[in-house]
Structures are given as C-alpha cells and as structure tokens.
Scaffold this motif. Structure first.
Motif, PDB file in Angstrom:
ATOM      1  N   ARG A  25      17.825 -24.304 -58.292  1.00 49.37           N
ATOM      2  CA  ARG A  25      17.275 -23.666 -57.112  1.00 49.37           C
ATOM      3  C   ARG A  25      17.124 -21.969 -57.378  1.00 49.37           C
ATOM      4  O   ARG A  25      16.425 -21.571 -56.640  1.00 49.37           O
ATOM      5  CB  ARG A  25      18.166 -24.116 -55.789  1.00 49.37           C
ATOM      6  CG  ARG A  25      19.389 -23.236 -55.841  1.00 49.37           C
ATOM      7  CD  ARG A  25      20.170 -23.800 -54.718  1.00 49.37           C
ATOM      8  NE  ARG A  25      21.605 -23.188 -54.494  1.00 49.37           N
ATOM      9  CZ  ARG A  25      22.549 -23.232 -55.363  1.00 49.37           C
ATOM     10  NH1 ARG A  25      22.471 -24.307 -56.269  1.00 49.37           N
ATOM     11  NH2 ARG A  25      23.658 -23.026 -55.274  1.00 49.37           N
ATOM     12  N   HIS A  26      18.037 -21.820 -58.314  1.00 44.06           N
ATOM     13  CA  HIS A  26      17.959 -20.210 -58.501  1.00 44.06           C
ATOM     14  C   HIS A  26      16.603 -19.840 -59.333  1.00 44.06           C
ATOM     15  O   HIS A  26      16.133 -18.583 -59.178  1.00 44.06           O
ATOM     16  CB  HIS A  26      19.074 -19.895 -59.405  1.00 44.06           C
ATOM     17  CG  HIS A  26      20.449 -19.915 -59.044  1.00 44.06           C
ATOM     18  ND1 HIS A  26      21.017 -18.793 -58.331  1.00 44.06           N
ATOM     19  CD2 HIS A  26      21.511 -21.009 -58.461  1.00 44.06           C
ATOM     20  CE1 HIS A  26      22.299 -18.840 -57.925  1.00 44.06           C
ATOM     21  NE2 HIS A  26      22.398 -20.290 -58.017  1.00 44.06           N
ATOM     22  N   PHE A  27      15.921 -20.915 -59.853  1.00 43.22           N
ATOM     23  CA  PHE A  27      14.670 -20.508 -60.361  1.00 43.22           C
ATOM     24  C   PHE A  27      13.722 -20.114 -59.199  1.00 43.22           C
ATOM     25  O   PHE A  27      13.058 -19.132 -59.431  1.00 43.22           O
ATOM     26  CB  PHE A  27      13.827 -21.538 -61.156  1.00 43.22           C
ATOM     27  CG  PHE A  27      14.523 -21.912 -62.442  1.00 43.22           C
ATOM     28  CD1 PHE A  27      14.167 -20.928 -63.545  1.00 43.22           C
ATOM     29  CD2 PHE A  27      15.300 -22.634 -62.695  1.00 43.22           C
ATOM     30  CE1 PHE A  27      14.933 -21.001 -64.901  1.00 43.22           C
ATOM     31  CE2 PHE A  27      16.001 -22.908 -64.134  1.00 43.22           C
ATOM     32  CZ  PHE A  27      15.528 -22.169 -65.070  1.00 43.22           C
ATOM     33  N   LEU A  28      13.885 -20.769 -57.918  1.00 45.78           N
ATOM     34  CA  LEU A  28      12.804 -20.684 -56.975  1.00 45.78           C
ATOM     35  C   LEU A  28      13.508 -19.274 -56.208  1.00 45.78           C
ATOM     36  O   LEU A  28      12.573 -18.497 -55.615  1.00 45.78           O
ATOM     37  CB  LEU A  28      13.106 -21.761 -56.041  1.00 45.78           C
ATOM     38  CG  LEU A  28      12.391 -23.004 -56.493  1.00 45.78           C
ATOM     39  CD1 LEU A  28      12.740 -24.151 -55.431  1.00 45.78           C
ATOM     40  CD2 LEU A  28      10.984 -22.711 -56.649  1.00 45.78           C
ATOM     41  N   MET A  29      14.760 -18.970 -56.162  1.00 46.13           N
ATOM     42  CA  MET A  29      15.168 -17.838 -55.503  1.00 46.13           C
ATOM     43  C   MET A  29      14.823 -16.665 -56.227  1.00 46.13           C
ATOM     44  O   MET A  29      14.334 -15.667 -55.577  1.00 46.13           O
ATOM     45  CB  MET A  29      16.657 -17.910 -55.424  1.00 46.13           C
ATOM     46  CG  MET A  29      17.217 -19.038 -54.339  1.00 46.13           C
ATOM     47  SD  MET A  29      19.011 -18.940 -53.778  1.00 46.13           S
ATOM     48  CE  MET A  29      19.938 -19.301 -55.337  1.00 46.13           C
ATOM     49  N   SER A  30      14.816 -16.904 -57.676  1.00 46.02           N
ATOM     50  CA  SER A  30      14.659 -15.457 -58.334  1.00 46.02           C
ATOM     51  C   SER A  30      13.173 -15.232 -58.256  1.00 46.02           C
ATOM     52  O   SER A  30      12.921 -13.971 -58.283  1.00 46.02           O
ATOM     53  CB  SER A  30      15.061 -15.759 -59.668  1.00 46.02           C
ATOM     54  OG  SER A  30      16.360 -15.771 -60.007  1.00 46.02           O
ATOM     55  N   ALA A  31      12.227 -16.427 -58.372  1.00 46.69           N
ATOM     56  CA  ALA A  31      10.895 -16.217 -58.343  1.00 46.69           C
ATOM     57  C   ALA A  31      10.545 -15.409 -57.057  1.00 46.69           C
ATOM     58  O   ALA A  31       9.443 -14.712 -56.970  1.00 46.69           O
ATOM     59  CB  ALA A  31      10.227 -17.335 -58.531  1.00 46.69           C
ATOM     60  N   THR A  32      11.121 -15.870 -55.690  1.00 50.70           N
ATOM     61  CA  THR A  32      10.828 -15.016 -54.533  1.00 50.70           C
ATOM     62  C   THR A  32      11.327 -13.961 -54.446  1.00 50.70           C
ATOM     63  O   THR A  32      10.395 -13.091 -53.869  1.00 50.70           O
ATOM     64  CB  THR A  32      11.485 -16.091 -53.510  1.00 50.70           C
ATOM     65  OG1 THR A  32      11.123 -17.410 -53.392  1.00 50.70           O
ATOM     66  CG2 THR A  32      11.338 -15.407 -52.112  1.00 50.70           C
ATOM     67  N   LEU A  33      12.417 -13.583 -54.979  1.00 50.73           N
ATOM     68  CA  LEU A  33      12.930 -11.993 -54.986  1.00 50.73           C
ATOM     69  C   LEU A  33      12.165 -11.373 -55.822  1.00 50.73           C
ATOM     70  O   LEU A  33      11.756  -9.912 -55.455  1.00 50.73           O
ATOM     71  CB  LEU A  33      14.467 -11.951 -55.160  1.00 50.73           C
ATOM     72  CG  LEU A  33      15.197 -12.328 -54.179  1.00 50.73           C
ATOM     73  CD1 LEU A  33      16.833 -12.189 -54.615  1.00 50.73           C
ATOM     74  CD2 LEU A  33      15.149 -11.738 -52.710  1.00 50.73           C
ATOM     75  N   ASN A  34      11.594 -11.604 -56.899  1.00 47.94           N
ATOM     76  CA  ASN A  34      10.630 -11.115 -57.839  1.00 47.94           C
ATOM     77  C   ASN A  34       9.510 -10.458 -57.073  1.00 47.94           C
ATOM     78  O   ASN A  34       8.795  -9.463 -57.285  1.00 47.94           O
ATOM     79  CB  ASN A  34      10.066 -11.839 -59.072  1.00 47.94           C
ATOM     80  CG  ASN A  34       9.710 -11.217 -59.986  1.00 47.94           C
ATOM     81  OD1 ASN A  34       9.837 -10.041 -60.469  1.00 47.94           O
ATOM     82  ND2 ASN A  34       8.382 -11.559 -60.326  1.00 47.94           N
ATOM     83  N   GLU A  35       8.919 -11.263 -56.031  1.00 50.83           N
ATOM     84  CA  GLU A  35       7.840 -10.739 -55.336  1.00 50.83           C
ATOM     85  C   GLU A  35       8.144  -9.542 -54.199  1.00 50.83           C
ATOM     86  O   GLU A  35       7.111  -8.644 -54.079  1.00 50.83           O
ATOM     87  CB  GLU A  35       7.291 -12.044 -54.456  1.00 50.83           C
ATOM     88  CG  GLU A  35       6.691 -13.007 -55.313  1.00 50.83           C
ATOM     89  CD  GLU A  35       5.454 -12.552 -56.242  1.00 50.83           C
ATOM     90  OE1 GLU A  35       4.809 -12.020 -55.789  1.00 50.83           O
ATOM     91  OE2 GLU A  35       5.373 -12.988 -57.337  1.00 50.83           O
TER      92      GLU A  35
END
Length: 243
Positions: free
Chosen positions: A87-97
């Motif tokens: 799930r950290h892939f999704l969290m990191s992608a979200t925060l990158n935005e």
C-alpha cells in the motif's frame, strides 16, 4: 530548497515536528512492545534497532518476529513484508502529487519514512506540502519508533526468564489489536482475514508447504479472491443501474 531551521517561527520543519509529536507519542507503547517481543524472540538489541531503522513498519515487523520464531527463511519474510507494505506505493504516489518539487534524494529520504499515520496527517494538509514539513513530521515518528524499540528490548532483558518466554502470547494479542479496528471499518477486511486464516490453516495442517510460504500464498490468494469478488459485484451493480 525548504527551510529546515527550527529557530524560525513559521518554519515548515517546525510545523512538521509539531504535527508529528502526537504520532511519536502514539508509537511509544507499540515500539516498546515490539522491542520487548524481539528480545523474547531471540533478537539482539542491535538486530532489533537495525530492523526498526531499515524496515520501519510496525505490522510487518511483528509478522517478521512470528516468522523468525517459526524458523522461516529470509525470502519468505521479505515477500511477506513486501505484500503487507504494498500500500505504500499508493501512499507515496498520492503524496508525490501534493509535495513541492524537490531533488530526488530528498524525496527518497522522506518517502522511506512514510507510515499510515504520517500519510494521514500530510494528506489532509491544504495546498502543496513542503519538504521541510514532511521531514519534520516523519523524523519525529521515525525517531520515536527506533528509540523505543531499543528501550523495549532493554526492558525485556531485565525481565525474569519465565516471563520473557511467556511473552510470545502477547504477539498474537498484538495481531488481534491491529486487526480488529480495521475489521470494524470494513466487512471486506473481515472476509480478507477469514480467507487468509482458512488458506493458511489448509496449507499448514495439510503440510502442503512450509509455514513462511503458506502465509505468503494465503495472503496473495485471499487478496486476489476478495478483489475479484469486489470487481464482479461492482460490475453487476453497474449493469443493474443501466437497466
């Protein structure tokens, strides 16, 4: 580059530290318990602290202790940790935005320290999130987890041997404590946990595979089945709405 100076009243780093204090306090008992259980599992204080420094993932570290106690191989432990933390892939992608533009090394550094709790705090901030804020927020949580993991190990070393050996029961209590709140929020989690338990029991009791691989396989199968049912249900709902 973001201003990290603590002395500046409006410093993003300072605001991040302030936002992370409650998370650090919340990590205190969980990290302490992890350190204590790591001692009873047979890890040295250096191995315990190093695991918290490198892995920095509460649920995965608890699962790793259970797998280590079973004598599971390193590959199975790595795969299980990867699945649990995917799930950290999704969290990191979200925060990158939401995060401000910065150098890649800075992004790699603070993304490593992202947890469910720090993600929740960061994601609810208005507008762009500064690098300073993310470092302040994550460093408090990271420091709390690492330090109190070591403290827990030291406390465990001072306990009587009989009590140390009986602490293995606390590991299962911790799993229940982590699982129940999620199950209350979603029936999907209930089915996922139940299916995983059934598959793992079948694989283990039937001696179809080793303990570590049974956990990895059961986790993957249950996740795939639950998601497949969810997709089919949504598709059927969409067809019904069209009619």
């Amino acid at each position: 580059m973001a201003d990290f100076a603590l002395g500046k009243e409006s410093s993003p780093f300072r605001k991040g530290v302030q936002a992370g204090i409650s998370i650090g306090i919340g990590y205190f008992p969980i990290a302490l318990t992890f350190g204590l259980l790591a001692k009873t599992t047979g890890l040295t204080i250096y191995e315990t602290v190093l695991m918290s420094m490198i892995v920095f993932a509460g649920a995965s570290q608890y699962i790793s202790l259970s797998l280590i106690a079973y004598g599971t191989g390193i590959i199975e432990i790595i795969l299980t940790t990867f699945i649990v933390n995917i799930r950290h892939f999704l969290m990191s992608a979200t925060l990158n935005e939401k995060a401000e533009e910065d150098r890649l090394p800075n992004k790699l550094a603070y993304s490593f320290m992202i947890t469910d709790e720090t993600f929740s705090v960061a994601a609810t901030q208005e507008g762009k999130i500064s690098t300073g804020f993310l470092f302040g927020l994550n460093l408090v949580a990271y420091s709390s987890w690492v330090v109190f993991s070591g403290v827990g190990h030291l406390i465990g070393a001072s306990l009587p041997q009989t009590l140390q050996e009986s602490m293995g029961v606390a590991l299962y209590a911790m799993f229940v404590g982590l699982l129940v709140p999620s199950m209350k929020r979603s029936m999907k989690i209930v089915f996922l946990a139940a299916l995983g338990a059934v598959f793992n029991t079948i694989f283990t009791m039937g001696e179809l595979m080793a303990q570590g691989w049974s956990i990895v396989t059961a986790t993957l199968l249950s996740a795939i089945l639950v998601e497949a049912v969810e997709v089919l249900k949504n598709r059927h709902r969409g067809v019904s709405d069209e009619e």
